[in-house]
Write an enzyme that holds these catalytic residues in place. Structure first.
Site, PDB file in Angstrom:
ATOM      1  N   ASN A 158      28.876 -14.356 -11.092  1.00 22.86           N
ATOM      2  CA  ASN A 158      28.171 -13.120 -10.712  1.00 22.86           C
ATOM      3  C   ASN A 158      27.050 -13.351  -9.705  1.00 22.86           C
ATOM      4  O   ASN A 158      26.817 -12.493  -8.846  1.00 22.86           O
ATOM      5  CB  ASN A 158      27.694 -12.355 -11.958  1.00 22.86           C
ATOM      6  CG  ASN A 158      26.668 -13.106 -12.751  1.00 22.86           C
ATOM      7  OD1 ASN A 158      26.676 -14.335 -12.764  1.00 22.86           O
ATOM      8  ND2 ASN A 158      25.786 -12.394 -13.404  1.00 22.86           N
ATOM      9  N   GLU A 256      22.085 -19.604 -20.618  1.00 22.33           N
ATOM     10  CA  GLU A 256      21.712 -18.278 -20.117  1.00 22.33           C
ATOM     11  C   GLU A 256      22.943 -17.405 -20.285  1.00 22.33           C
ATOM     12  O   GLU A 256      23.943 -17.605 -19.601  1.00 22.33           O
ATOM     13  CB  GLU A 256      21.317 -18.327 -18.631  1.00 22.33           C
ATOM     14  CG  GLU A 256      20.102 -19.180 -18.333  1.00 22.33           C
ATOM     15  CD  GLU A 256      18.785 -18.603 -18.822  1.00 22.33           C
ATOM     16  OE1 GLU A 256      18.768 -17.503 -19.407  1.00 22.33           O
ATOM     17  OE2 GLU A 256      17.765 -19.278 -18.628  1.00 22.33           O
TER      18      GLU A 256
END
Ligand code: NAD
Length: 481
Positions: A158, A256
């Site tokens: 992303n 994350e």
């Protein structure tokens, strides 16, 4: 083996490139990189096998020893050259990002600039990675930050460049070697960054990019005993699996992961400002943003007024060719991701705003704002990772906090209010690693970033970023005769 000279912007015909210095003949498969705005094949990239990962770890370990022995100033100088190399090729990097990830050109330029900034920031930290002198009787007690050795950075698709740099820049600055595994769909910018690092004079083997499938190449990096830390950014289930695989070797791990962040609007807020911010707070990067504010919580007395401002703004968002400067939102990364997003758009959830998206080739999805009656439904609780948000009303602060924290995630969030006391109470009460008041900004490379709950483990960025890539060693030196 010249991988990178073959990488060109706007390549619409298939090109074949190979990871630097690996034999391509024995590679098991290749990655087909598509342009998500056109569905054209832009590159075929051979994958790196587990055997090749083992060779890469060996080379990295050798390079790391020499790198850690360099004077801090020399290490910093080479990293600044790396940053300069990124700066000189920002247009090329941004162009590749648009081609393989479908990001708007403006976002892609910011992303390449973020990788440069991270390298500069990390370079500035090399000489400031200082230990302590601790008072003791009968001697001198000092601490050292020792590099970990070889670090694996496993990146998502992303934000391929920034998120890779959040790992590799501080890891290198702290004296480690890095193996970077980019996501299957977005290996091209990582390969170009590897080329730039070598051209800047970083030693061979110190920063290696290993494209491949998560379950093969990624897992081989995670499982290799010579890799001492894994920095993983991606989905929560994969993060959990990686953490459990790291446990057997007591490998350090930073995760994350996903998010389902609230955007909380109180009646006393500047509604115009909050409404102007809300659409791109969940539509930036086509909603493929772990910090996306996808749960819009609005105090009941201004609910209708707020939606009257936000709904037309969502419908007016310009979705289309990511190379067009007027475009605000590009395509999704893949057909798989588009289908996943669409699985949340069920008839039982009312739609309050529906934007426009191009027809035809490309993985397009129109922006959507949903108003579920059930705050516990899938669309309101699961991370959609696409241009879809839900809106829910609340009555008072306690109700806002209850809704905001009704999630297993805890990455980001925004609060809109003019009441400073309320802002502080709410900011302390929301379970999330990164909150903003009267803003939807989340990420600055010089402030810490990371999640509560199932959004992750550990922190990246900020003043402690380099220390996270070291072991603290304490040394006592006796002064007795
Ligand atoms: P993903 O978990 O499928 O893949 C991420 C990376 O891990 C890829 O490089 C993939 O090849 C690799 N991988 C997959 N399985 C692996 C395994 N078993 N062992 C080792 N590596 C493996 O996630 P994705 O689809 O690339 O990214 C989307 C998800 O990532 C979303 O949930 C999003 O919220 C999250 N994300 C979080 C952050 C953050 O900072 N918190 C940032 C970006 C994305």
């Amino acid at each position: 083996m010249g991988a990178l000279p073959l990488l060109r912007a706007h390549v619409s015909r298939p090109v074949t490139t190979s990871p630097r210095d690996f034999e391509t003949t024995s590679l098991p498969e290749s990655l087909t990189v598509l342009n998500p705005a056109t569905e054209e094949v832009v590159a075929e990239i051979p994958t790196v096998s587990p055997e090749q990962v083992a060779v890469a770890v060996e080379r990295a370990a050798k390079a790391q020893q020499a790198w850690a022995a360099l004077a801090p100033g020399d290490r910093a100088r080479l990293l600044r050259r790396f940053a300069d190399g990124v700066d000189a090729r920002i247009d090329e990097l941004a162009d590749l990002e648009v081609t393989e990830a479908g990001h708007t050109l403006g976002n892609a330029r910011w992303e390449a600039g973020n990788a440069r900034d991270l390298l500069e920031y990390a370079a500035g930290g090399v000489e400031r990675l200082i230990g302590r002198q601790i008072p003791v009787a009968g001697g001198l007690d000092v601490t050292f930050h020792e590099p970990l050795g070889v670090v694996g950075v496993i990146a998502p698709w992303n934000f391929p460049m920034p998120i890779a740099a959040w790992g590799f820049a501080p890891a290198l600055a702290a004296g480690n070697a890095v193996l970077l595994k980019p996501a299957e769909t977005t290996p091209l910018t990582a390969l170009l960054l590897q080329d730039i690092a070598l051209a800047a004079g970083l030693p061979e083997g110190l920063f290696q990019v290993l494209p491949g499938h998560g379950r093969i190449t990624g897992q081989a990096i995670v499982d290799h005993p010579g890799v001492r830390k894994i920095v993983f950014t991606g989905s929560t289930p994969v993060g959990k699996e990686i953490m459990s695989r790291c446990a057997s070797g007591l490998k350090r791990v930073t995760l994350e992961l996903g998010g389902k962040s609230p955007n909380i609007v109180f009646a006393d807020a500047d509604l115009q400002r909050a409404a102007a911010s809300a659409p791109m707070a969940f539509l930036d990067n086509s909603g493929q943003d772990c910090c996306a504010r996808t749960r819009i919580l609005v105090q009941r007395e201004v609910y209708d007024d707020f939606l009257a401002l936000v709904a037309p703004a969502i419908e007016a968002v310009r979705v289309g060719d990511p190379r067009d400067a007027a475009t605000e939102m590009g395509p999704l990364i893949s057909a798989v991701q588009r289908d996943r997003v669409r699985s949340y758009l069920t008839d039982d959830v009312p739609v309050l705003a529906r934007g426009k998206a191009p027809e035809g080739p490309g993985f397009w999805q129109a922006p959507m704002l949903l108003a579920p009656e059930d705050a516990g439904c899938r669309a309101a609780t699961e991370e959609i990772f696409g241009p879809v948000a839900v809106v829910l009303p609340f009555d008072d602060e306690a109700d806002a906090l209850r809704l905001a924290n009704a999630t297993r995630y805890g990455l980001s969030g925004s609060l809109w209010t003019r009441d400073i006391g309320r802002a502080v109470r709410m900011a302390r009460g929301v379970n999330a690693g990164n909150l903003s008041v009267n803003s939807h900004s989340s990420v600055r490379y010089w402030t810490p970033f990371g999640g509560f709950g199932e959004s992750g483990l550990g922190r990246e960025l900020g003043p402690d970023a380099l220390a996270h890539f070291t072991e603290t060693k304490n040394v006592f030196i006796s002064t007795e005769d």
